[in-house]
Design a protein around this motif. Structure first.
Motif, short mmCIF file in Angstrom:
data_model
loop_
_atom_site.label_atom_id
_atom_site.label_comp_id
_atom_site.label_asym_id
_atom_site.label_seq_id
_atom_site.Cartn_x
_atom_site.Cartn_y
_atom_site.Cartn_z
N ALA A 132 -26.90 -5.39 9.13
CA ALA A 132 -27.41 -5.72 7.79
C ALA A 132 -26.36 -6.53 7.04
O ALA A 132 -25.22 -6.08 6.87
N ASP A 175 -25.71 -8.27 3.49
CA ASP A 175 -26.11 -8.45 2.09
C ASP A 175 -25.07 -9.28 1.36
O ASP A 175 -23.97 -9.52 1.88
N GLY A 200 -28.82 -3.31 3.57
CA GLY A 200 -28.03 -2.12 3.90
C GLY A 200 -28.27 -0.95 2.97
O GLY A 200 -27.92 0.19 3.31
N LYS A 223 -22.84 -2.86 8.46
CA LYS A 223 -23.25 -3.43 7.18
C LYS A 223 -22.14 -4.31 6.65
O LYS A 223 -20.97 -3.90 6.64
N ALA A 274 -20.51 -0.35 3.59
CA ALA A 274 -20.50 -1.77 3.97
C ALA A 274 -19.09 -2.35 3.90
O ALA A 274 -18.29 -1.96 3.04
#
Length: 232
Positions: free
Chosen positions: A7, A9, A138, A148, A203
Motif C-alpha cells: 500500500a 499512500d 494503508g 505500507k 507505514a
C-alpha cells in the motif's frame, strides 16, 4: 515465495504512481492506480454538469448517478500499462488534465463515492500480489497490508514536478496555478471527514524531496524484498 499487499499512500505529485508501476512490474504484481478511479468519477461529474461553473459539486445528483459509472483498467498492448476506461471509453489522457485536478479532491471527499470505489479496490486485491497507491490504501482499503509506504515531499518540489509534467503534455498552465492546486488538494485531502489523508501508524514515511527516481526505487524495492522474504 508468498505474495504480499503493498500500500503506497501520500500527497499528490510525490511520484507514487511512477514508483508503484515500476515496483509492480519488477515483482510481477498487479498495479492499481486508485487516483485514476477518483479522477474518472470527477471527469464524469464534469461532463454531466454535476460540477457547476462556480466549482460547486452537486453531491446529491452525483450520488444518484453512481450506478451509471462503470470503471475498469484495460492493458495497453503498446505501452504495457493499464489505462482507465470510464463507461467503455479510454479517458486516461483526460483524467490527468488540470481541469480534473482542480476538483478531484472535492469529489473524493464524498462518502458514497469513497464507499463505492473502496469496495472495488478491495475486490481487486483480495488475492494479494498487488501494489496499490492512493490516499487511504494503508488506513482504509488494506489496513492489514504487509508493506505500507507514505510518500511526502515539499509542496514546492511537488508543484515543480507536476508543472513540468503538464507542460510536456502541452497544457497551458503557470507554476503558480499548479502550486495553488497542490496546496489546496493537500488541505482538502488532509481535513476531509471521510478517510482523510494520514499516515498509517505502521507505514514507512518516505520523503523524496531531494531524491532521484532511481534512488527512490532502489530503496523501496529493498523494503519490499525484505518483507516478502519474511512472508516466505
Amino acid at each position: 515465495m508468498g505474495k504480499i499487499t503493498i500500500a503506497i499512500d501520500g500527497y499528490s505529485s510525490t511520484g507514487k504512481s511512477t514508483i508503484a508501476k515500476r515496483l509492480a512490474s519488477t515483482l510481477d504484481y498487479i498495479y492499481v492506480d486508485t487516483g485514476a478511479m477518483y479522477r474518472a468519477v470527477t471527469l464524469f461529474a464534469l461532463e454531466e454538469g454535476i460540477i457547476n461553473d462556480k466549482g460547486k459539486v452537486d453531491e446529491a445528483t452525483l450520488i444518484d448517478k453512481l450506478s451509471d459509472i462503470h470503471l475498469k483498467f484495460v492493458p495497453n498492448t503498446e505501452t504495457g500499462r493499464s489505462e482507465m476506461f470510464l463507461n467503455d471509453k479510454n479517458v486516461e489522457r483526460e483524467i490527468r488534465a488540470m481541469r480534473v485536478s482542480g476538483f478531484v479532491s472535492k469529489v473524493a471527499a464524498i462518502k458514497e463515492v469513497r464507499e463505492k470505489l473502496v469496495k472495488i479496490q478491495q475486490e481487486m486485491g483480495k488475492n494479494k500480489g498487488i501494489v496499490m497507491d492512493g490516499r487511504d490504501i494503508g488506513t482504509v482499503v488494506f489496513p492489514d497490508a504487509e508493506l505500507k509506504l507514505f510518500m511526502t515531499a515539499s509542496p514546492e518540489k511537488r508543484a515543480a514536478r507536476r508543472y513540468k509534467e503538464l507542460l510536456e503534455k502541452g497544457e497551458e498552465v503557470t507554476y503558480a496555478e499548479v502550486l495553488k492546486n497542490v496546496e489546496e488538494r493537500d488541505r482538502i485531502d488532509s481535513t476531509r471527514s471521510i478517510s482523510p489523508l494520514t499516515r498509517a501508524k505502521d507505514a514507512i514515511e518516505f520523503d523524496n524531496s531531494d531524491m532521484g527516481l532511481e534512488e527512490q526505487f532502489e530503496r523501496i524495492h529493498d523494503y519490499s524484498q525484505r518483507v516478502i522474504a519474511k512472508v516466505g
